[in-house]
Design an enzyme around this catalytic site. Structure first.
Site, PDB file in Angstrom:
ATOM      1  CB  THR A 122      -0.890   0.028   1.256  1.00 45.47           C
ATOM      2  OG1 THR A 122      -1.659  -1.159   1.269  1.00 45.47           O
ATOM      3  CG2 THR A 122      -1.824   1.220   1.227  1.00 45.47           C
ATOM      4  CD  GLU A 149      -4.010  -9.246   9.218  1.00 48.53           C
ATOM      5  OE1 GLU A 149      -3.962  -9.899  10.274  1.00 48.53           O
ATOM      6  OE2 GLU A 149      -3.385  -8.192   9.037  1.00 48.53           O
ATOM      7  CG  ASN A 204      -8.345  -0.393   2.980  1.00 44.54           C
ATOM      8  OD1 ASN A 204      -9.249  -1.193   2.717  1.00 44.54           O
ATOM      9  ND2 ASN A 204      -7.082  -0.741   3.019  1.00 44.54           N
ATOM     10  CB  ALA A 248     -21.831  -0.739  16.605  1.00 43.67           C
ATOM     11  N   GLY A 249     -18.857  -1.499  17.467  1.00 42.58           N
ATOM     12  CA  GLY A 249     -17.978  -2.159  18.426  1.00 42.58           C
ATOM     13  C   GLY A 249     -17.019  -1.158  19.041  1.00 42.58           C
ATOM     14  N   GLY A 253      -9.123  -1.828  13.975  1.00 45.40           N
ATOM     15  CA  GLY A 253      -7.666  -1.855  14.149  1.00 45.40           C
ATOM     16  C   GLY A 253      -7.056  -2.542  12.953  1.00 45.40           C
ATOM     17  CB  CYS A 256      -5.339  -2.302   6.059  1.00 44.04           C
ATOM     18  SG  CYS A 256      -4.276  -3.415   5.149  1.00 44.04           S
TER      19      CYS A 256
HETATM   20  C1  UDX Z   1      -8.874  -4.559   5.654  1.00 40.45           C
HETATM   21  C2  UDX Z   1      -9.694  -4.494   4.363  1.00 40.45           C
HETATM   22  O1  UDX Z   1     -10.988  -5.070   4.600  1.00 40.45           O
HETATM   23  C3  UDX Z   1      -8.969  -5.207   3.233  1.00 40.45           C
HETATM   24  O2  UDX Z   1      -9.687  -5.045   2.010  1.00 40.45           O
HETATM   25  C4  UDX Z   1      -7.578  -4.601   3.067  1.00 40.45           C
HETATM   26  O3  UDX Z   1      -6.842  -5.289   2.103  1.00 40.45           O
HETATM   27  C5  UDX Z   1      -6.835  -4.642   4.398  1.00 40.45           C
HETATM   28  O4  UDX Z   1      -7.612  -3.993   5.416  1.00 40.45           O
HETATM   29  P1  UDX Z   1      -8.333  -6.374   7.531  1.00 40.45           P
HETATM   30  O5  UDX Z   1      -7.503  -5.301   8.174  1.00 40.45           O
HETATM   31  O6  UDX Z   1      -7.767  -7.733   7.403  1.00 40.45           O
HETATM   32  O7  UDX Z   1      -8.768  -5.927   6.045  1.00 40.45           O
HETATM   33  O8  UDX Z   1      -9.651  -6.531   8.405  1.00 40.45           O
HETATM   34  P2  UDX Z   1     -11.213  -6.228   8.266  1.00 40.45           P
HETATM   35  O9  UDX Z   1     -11.933  -7.503   8.319  1.00 40.45           O
HETATM   36  O10 UDX Z   1     -11.494  -5.326   7.159  1.00 40.45           O
HETATM   37  O11 UDX Z   1     -11.458  -5.486   9.673  1.00 40.45           O
HETATM   38  C6  UDX Z   1     -10.727  -4.318  10.030  1.00 40.45           C
HETATM   39  C7  UDX Z   1     -11.126  -3.840  11.410  1.00 40.45           C
HETATM   40  O12 UDX Z   1     -12.438  -3.294  11.375  1.00 40.45           O
HETATM   41  C8  UDX Z   1     -11.154  -4.920  12.499  1.00 40.45           C
HETATM   42  O13 UDX Z   1     -10.598  -4.382  13.682  1.00 40.45           O
HETATM   43  C9  UDX Z   1     -12.630  -5.213  12.689  1.00 40.45           C
HETATM   44  O14 UDX Z   1     -12.911  -5.647  13.990  1.00 40.45           O
HETATM   45  C10 UDX Z   1     -13.214  -3.849  12.414  1.00 40.45           C
HETATM   46  N1  UDX Z   1     -14.614  -3.899  11.927  1.00 40.45           N
HETATM   47  C11 UDX Z   1     -14.906  -4.472  10.728  1.00 40.45           C
HETATM   48  C12 UDX Z   1     -15.625  -3.339  12.694  1.00 40.45           C
HETATM   49  O15 UDX Z   1     -15.390  -2.793  13.792  1.00 40.45           O
HETATM   50  N2  UDX Z   1     -16.903  -3.367  12.200  1.00 40.45           N
HETATM   51  C13 UDX Z   1     -17.216  -3.917  11.006  1.00 40.45           C
HETATM   52  O16 UDX Z   1     -18.407  -3.893  10.633  1.00 40.45           O
HETATM   53  C14 UDX Z   1     -16.186  -4.500  10.241  1.00 40.45           C
END
Ligand code: UDX
Length: 433
Positions: A122, A149, A204, A248-249, A253, A256
């Site tokens: 990236t 991931e 992202n 929601a949460g 983190g 990315c």
């Molecule tokens: C992300 C992008 O989805 C992916 O396309 C890119 O290549 C890399 O970054 P990733 O970091 O693996 O992927 O995780 P992702 O499943 O997207 O979740 C990211 C964060 O968002 C996590 O901490 C997750 O808990 C949080 N999240 C996700 C929420 O709090 N609510 C959601 O509805 C979705």
């Protein structure tokens, strides 16, 4: 250049590089994969995968004969002409991406050769142009990765889209990249380099915006008595909005979202544009991690000398990745309030213990919860829904559960005798929160 007949070079065998190398091998290609870390290369040659990614170790084993791991760029240059750059670009203190590893790769590419560089790392919009200024003859392709991931192999093999950005003089190399991805069936988006780079950052940042948006809705729901899980369900059925990334949460983190949101904000700032919305996205995410403290104080009063159990530490389930995990901020804040923090994560203990030296790591969820004054579910690992919550209730000092991911069934937890509070759920309305 015919991708069918070419070996593929992968430079940087971190998570993106290893997933890409393994999946290209699964598609039948020969791979030469380079990393500067000799220990890592040795381990991979023995078939040892140190990162936790479901299915990766097995797939690597099946395809071991098609992948050569090396520490020598000469090996890669000698056998592959398409070089996928997968080195990491961590954020610097200023928020800009650190491109030193990318530059080091570019410097090693000989002038006048027919190698093409395919950028998977990236990088901020404009990086391709800057690399081309230094190496005008280098065919340069921007091919951002969108893997998540925990589901990276599935995402790689079934992409929504594959973005291939190339300027006019790199069309042949772009065709070769397109041929590599064609069997996967995702829509191929051919565009220029700058737009491809921006697609990645904007995607992202948009997903992070969606999360911060629903988190703010959750916070308002707590005031109005609405339930954010119901609200998100109702919103998500609108095709224009979509149901994903509306959970929601306690904040997003990972490697990315935090990095890309701040890189896009910084990129805009560097060119004199103040990206107001992204400031709010970042601020909401930071505050969201801290709101758990107020919830705990509501139930326990002062947190000094209280024992708080964290269920899960990784930034999301199915990974041991602790980068920008909400648990880091949360445990520091709890300790700052004088609480004793005990934690359990099914796979992240190894990566987490060095980052959280003062947190006691328990060997199981049951052990972490024993004697605790409160528990916070930080990562929605499936095993937490299978706990015997009635026994947990007996073993806790005070049976308070803050569900930071709205993962558990409130009725089930309350029926087991615990006080349940989620994020933006109807706890207070029932007089139980
Ligand atoms: C992300 C992008 O989805 C992916 O396309 C890119 O290549 C890399 O970054 P990733 O970091 O693996 O992927 O995780 P992702 O499943 O997207 O979740 C990211 C964060 O968002 C996590 O901490 C997750 O808990 C949080 N999240 C996700 C929420 O709090 N609510 C959601 O509805 C979705």
């Amino acid at each position: 250049m015919d991708a069918e007949l070419e070996k593929v070079g992968v430079v940087g065998v971190g998570w993106v590089g290893l997933v890409s190398a393994t999946c290209f091998a699964e598609l039948g290609h020969e791979i030469v994969a380079l990393d500067v870390n000799e220990e890592k290369v040795e381990a991979l040659r023995r078939g040892e995968v140190t990162i936790h990614e479901p299915g990766l170790a097995e797939l690597l084993k099946t395809n071991a004969e098609r992948i050569t791991f090396t520490t020598s760029m000469d090996d890669v240059l000698a056998s592959a002409r398409l070089l996928f750059c997968c080195v990491d670009t961590p954020p610097t203190y200023s928020g800009d991406a650190d491109l030193s590893r990318v530059r080091s790769v570019v410097e090693q590419l000989p002038e006048g050769s027919d190698h093409a560089l395919v950028m998977k790392s990236t990088v901020p919009s404009g990086t391709g142009a800057s690399i081309r200024r230094g190496k005008p003859d280098l065919p340069y392709i921007s091919c951002p990765e969108f893997l998540k991931e925990g589901s990276a192999i599935q995402d790689f093999m079934h992409p929504d889209r594959v973005v291939i950005g190339a300027d006019a003089d790199a069309e042949k190399a772009a065709d070769a990249v397109e041929r590599l991805y064609a069997p996967l069936g995702g829509e191929i988006v051919r565009t220029d380099v700058a737009s491809a780079e921006m697609i990645k950052l904007a995607s992202n940042a948009f997903l992070a915006t969606k999360i911060s948006f629903i988190n703010e809705i959750a916070n308002v729901c707590e005031q109005t008595g609405a339930d954010v899980t119901e609200v998100a369900r109702g919103m998500g059925l609108d095709e224009r909005i979509g149901a994903s990334f509306l959970q929601a949460g306690i904040g997003y983190g990972g490697s990315c979202f935090p990095k890309d949101v701040s890189a896009l904000k910084q990129l805009a700032g560097n060119s004199g544009y103040h990206f107001q919305l992204l400031n709010a996205v970042i601020e909401v995410n930071e505050l969201q991690k801290r709101r758990v403290i107020a919830k705990l104080e509501k139930h326990l009063g002062s947190l000094a000398d209280k024992r708080v159990a964290l269920l899960g530490l990784a930034f999301k389930p199915d990974t041991d990745d602790m980068r920008e995990a909400s648990s880091l901020v949360l445990s520091a804040r709890l300790q700052g309030e004088g609480a004793e923090v005990v934690a359990y994560d099914p796979v992240a203990e190894g990566t987490a213990s060095a980052m959280l030296p003062d947190v006691h790591m328990a060997g199981s969820a049951t052990e972490a919860l024993h004697g605790a004054d409160a528990a916070v579910l930080v990562t929605e690992w499936p095993e937490f829904s299978e706990l015997d919550w009635a026994s947990v209730r007996e073993s806790m000092n005070t049976p308070i559960l803050i569900d930071g991911r709205n993962y558990l069934d409130p009725e089930m937890i309350r029926a087991a005798g615990l006080v349940y509070e989620g994020i933006g759920r109807q706890d207070a309305k029932n007089g139980e929160g």
